[in-house]
Structure formats: structure tokens, C-alpha cells
Design a protein around this motif. Structure first.
Motif, PDB file in Angstrom:
ATOM      1  N   LEU A 107       2.345  -2.151  -7.295  1.00  0.00           N
ATOM      2  CA  LEU A 107       1.155  -2.897  -7.688  1.00  0.00           C
ATOM      3  C   LEU A 107       0.810  -2.653  -9.152  1.00  0.00           C
ATOM      4  O   LEU A 107       0.412  -3.570  -9.869  1.00  0.00           O
TER       5      LEU A 107
ATOM      6  N   PRO B  39       2.307   2.103  -4.289  1.00  0.00           N
ATOM      7  CA  PRO B  39       1.275   1.838  -5.302  1.00  0.00           C
ATOM      8  C   PRO B  39       1.846   1.576  -6.689  1.00  0.00           C
ATOM      9  O   PRO B  39       1.272   0.815  -7.468  1.00  0.00           O
ATOM     10  N   SER B  40       2.991   2.183  -7.012  1.00  0.00           N
ATOM     11  CA  SER B  40       3.591   1.947  -8.319  1.00  0.00           C
ATOM     12  C   SER B  40       4.011   0.492  -8.474  1.00  0.00           C
ATOM     13  O   SER B  40       4.041  -0.042  -9.596  1.00  0.00           O
TER      14      SER B  40
ATOM     15  N   MET C 100       0.823  -1.203   0.000  1.00  0.00           N
ATOM     16  CA  MET C 100       0.000   0.000   0.000  1.00  0.00           C
ATOM     17  C   MET C 100       0.861   1.258   0.000  1.00  0.00           C
ATOM     18  O   MET C 100       0.458   2.311  -0.497  1.00  0.00           O
TER      19      MET C 100
END
Length: 410
Positions: A13, A10-11, A7
Motif C-alpha cells: 500500500l 502494508p509495504s 492488509m
């Protein structure tokens, strides 16, 4: 959940999702498992591109995040290829020799089989004896360990000698380039134990998999390359996060200040240097079975310079920037040098991109350096609204025995 590693990144994911979609899409369009829209040769090109993206991440970690401009990291990539190539050549040749001797009226002894294998592999350089470095070539497990241990040990020894002497900047870059040149020149010799200029060939033929078509094996290697790239991306994201990441960035920006604060600068640099060498070697171990051949030219210093160019074009100091740079340059290079780009006839001169591609790549590097230092990754920052912190204070570091920071007046 809000504080989980994924979390906070985010990049990461986004990258993993795009990589999974890419791998699935190529699989469904391949000749082996899909519609056949993507040829087997292009699947291999894509698999090799993923391996180049992996070594680009290693280069970005050691240069973009730690500030060590290594001009020798592609040598570790090549060493990884040689390590796995030794097993591939030995195991494949052993099968051929055993099958040919099976028709003999008298069963061949283990010594005769070994001599026959040696003659098949080293006959091209006028020898039949196995060098000491081939002692584990008959074991896949041990050679896989060598993929990690050999480049890791070389990087450990070289890094320890260089960093303990506090060699930095352009002098360190020259040393890494000299190491690469020395290794390349040594491998060109026939008595190096690795077949000199001939290198190791036929690596695309997996031992015991003669009945499996290349179309299927190309997809297998694509999956393996994608998995290795994903794990490398995750590992690198973890390394650059938190305190460790802050320290290596500090070393990049102001090594004297980090040392003044009591951190073992040499220890951090050595750890990153060894880690990235191992990462590069793993990429090479996956790349060359897809390429089918490896020779000393692959370890020449120019290859490591190209690697730095890829990272610069993609945007150093950004993991996704390294991936973007490697992928873009690799695919564009394939297009230009593969004869797919149409030549331009100027009347008085015809531009052939096969000859001019390296010039175009050099000009791209100069352009990025002068006008777009953030590289292609800077466009991602622009669209996502990521703004790097800007410090106006100076100096940042020990001054006359005290640690202070002078902020610029508004």
C-alpha cells in the motif's frame, strides 16, 4: 478485512501510494498538463526508469526469491522491445508509403504497397523482402501477443532444458549469459530480419498520432509505465506470499531439502523463470517506444549484469529493494553520463564522470556485496524495524536418509 491480502502487505500500500503521488506530481509539473517545470525529455527519462524498475522486480523474483542468478533476463526485455518495435515501424512506414503513392495516376496494388514498405524498412541492409518473423507486424493485437508469447516460449524451452538437467549455480548463470550472447550476435547480422546493427528506429512516433506532441505522449507512456509497474508489484507480492512464496524461498536456501519434501523443484523454477521473462518483456515493450530506438547492443550480456547489480545495490529478496536499486542507479547514471555532474580537476588529472561512471558503479557493487549485503533496502528495514529471522541450526536438509535439524546450543 484483517486477513485481506493488502492488509497483510502494508509495504504494498505504501508503494502504490508513493507511485500514485509521483505520477500525479510529474503530470502536474509536465509541459503537457502542468506548469512545465519538468521537461519532456526528463519525463521520458522518468518513464523509462519505471520500466527499468519493472524488469528489476522480475530479476529480484528470479534471483532474490528463487535463487536463480540469471544473467540473461535483460535479453527478454529487449525481445519485448523488438516485438512492439516491429509493429511501430511497419505501421508508421505504411502510412508514409500510402500517402506518397496516393498521388500516382494509377492506384497502387496491395503487393506494390507491401514491396514499397519492405524497401523502406530493409533497404538499409540491402533487402526489400519481409522475413517470416514480420508476418504479424501489420497487426497491433498480434504483435502485443508476441510480446508475451515469444519471450515466454524462449524462456520455457531454455528453462525446461536447463532445469530438467538440474543445472544450478554458476553453471546456470553461464548458460543464461551464453544464451544472451548468442541472441545478441545473431541480431547483429543483417540477415537476422531485424535490420542488424541498425536496429529499429523512430519508435517514439506513434502511427496515426502525428498531431499529438511528444510532451503529451511522454505523459501517456509515463502513465502506462506506472500502471504496469503497479500491477507487476502487486502480482509479485502475491506470488511471494503464502505457500508458493515459502517454497521458492526454500528452493533458494536449500534446494535439496525442498526436493526431499516432495516438491517439484524444477516445476517451480520453470514457472518463475517463464513468468519473469514475460514481465521483463512487458517492461521492454513500454521502454523502447520512449527511448525511440532499439538495437542488438541493448541485449548484450553486460546489460543483464547491470541488472543484477541494480538488484544487489537495492537489496535482493525485497521487492521494494529492486525498485529502489533500479531507480537510484538509473537516475544517478543519467546525471553522471549526461554531463550534469561537474568534472573534478586534480591538477595532474581531470576526472570526467562520463568515463568513470561504470567504475563507480562497479565499486558500489563491490562495497554493497562486502559491507551491506542487504543493499539500500536494508535501510528501509532499519527504519521500519523489520528483522529477518536468524537460524543457527545446521544442517538443514536430508542427512543419512533422515530429515533433521540440529539447533545450535546456546
Amino acid at each position: 478485512m484483517k486477513n485481506s491480502f493488502f492488509m497483510k502487505n502494508p509495504s504494498l500500500l505504501v508503494f502504490l501510494g508513493l507511485l500514485a503521488l509521483f505520477t500525479l506530481g510529474v503530470t502536474l509539473m509536465s509541459e503537457a498538463y502542468g506548469s512545465g517545470l519538468v521537461s519532456t525529455s526528463f519525463v521520458k527519462t522518468l518513464g523509462k526508469t519505471l520500466c527499468l524498475a519493472l524488469v528489476a522486480i522480475a530479476m529480484d523474483l528470479v534471483w532474490g526469491y528463487t535463487g536463480i542468478l540469471s544473467l540473461g533476463h535483460f535479453a527478454f526485455f529487449g525481445v519485448g522491445g523488438y516485438m512492439i518495435g516491429m509493429w511501430l515501424m511497419y505501421a508508421r512506414t505504411e502510412i508514409i508509403v500510402v500517402n506518397s503513392l496516393a498521388t500516382s495516376p494509377i492506384p497502387a496494388t496491395a503487393s506494390e504497397i507491401s514491396d514499397a514498405i519492405g524497401s523502406q524498412i530493409f533497404g538499409v541492409v540491402g533487402s526489400s523482402d519481409f522475413p517470416a518473423i514480420w508476418m504479424f507486424a501489420d497487426s497491433l493485437t498480434l504483435q502485443l501477443m508476441m510480446v508475451v508469447l515469444v519471450p515466454g516460449l524462449v524462456a520455457l524451452v531454455f528453462g525446461w532444458l536447463a532445469f530438467r538437467s538440474r543445472v544450478t549455480g554458476v553453471y546456470l548463470s553461464i548458460l543464461t549469459q551464453a544464451m544472451t550472447l548468442a541472441l545478441s550476435l545473431y541480431l547483429f547480422q543483417n540477415d537476422s530480419g531485424l535490420r542488424g546493427n541498425n536496429g529499429l528506429s523512430g519508435l517514439q512516433n506513434l502511427p496515426g498520432a502525428d498531431n499529438i506532441p511528444q510532451s503529451v505522449m511522454s505523459i501517456w507512456f509515463l502513465w502506462a509505465s506506472a500502471l504496469a509497474l503497479a500491477l507487476t508489484y502487486i502480482a509479485t507480492s502475491f506470488v511471494v506470499s503464502g505457500k508458493f512464496g515459502s517454497v521458492i524461498r526454500g528452493i533458494r536456501d536449500d534446494e535439496a531439502r525442498v526436493r526431499f519434501l516432495g516438491y517439484s523443484v524444477e516445476g517451480y523454477k520453470l514457472f518463475v523463470f517463464v513468468l519473469t521473462a514475460i514481465m521483463a518483456a512487458i517492461g521492454g515493450a513500454l521502454y523502447y517506444p520512449q527511448a525511440g530506438i532499439i538495437n542488438p547492443a541493448e541485449i548484450a550480456p553486460i546489460a543483464s549484469i547491470y541488472l543484477a547489480v541494480w538488484v544487489a545495490i537495492g537489496g535482493r529478496g525485497r521487492i521494494y529493494g529492486a525498485v529502489i536499486g533500479a531507480v537510484v542507479v538509473s537516475l544517478v547514471s543519467t546525471w553522471f553520463t549526461g554531463g550534469q555532474a561537474p568534472n573534478i580537476n586534480l591538477g595532474f588529472y581531470e576526472i570526467k564522470w562520463v568515463d568513470w561512471w561504470q567504475v563507480l558503479l562497479g565499486l558500489s557493487f563491490v562495497f554493497v556485496t562486502l559491507f551491506a549485503p542487504k543493499g539500500i533496502g536494508g535501510l528501509v528495514d532499519l527504519f521500519t524495524g523489520r528483522i529477518a529471522p536468524s537460524r543457527k541450526g545446521a544442517p538443514l536438509g536430508p542427512d543419512a536418509g533422515s530429515l533433521r535439524e540440529e539447533e545450535a546450543e546456546k
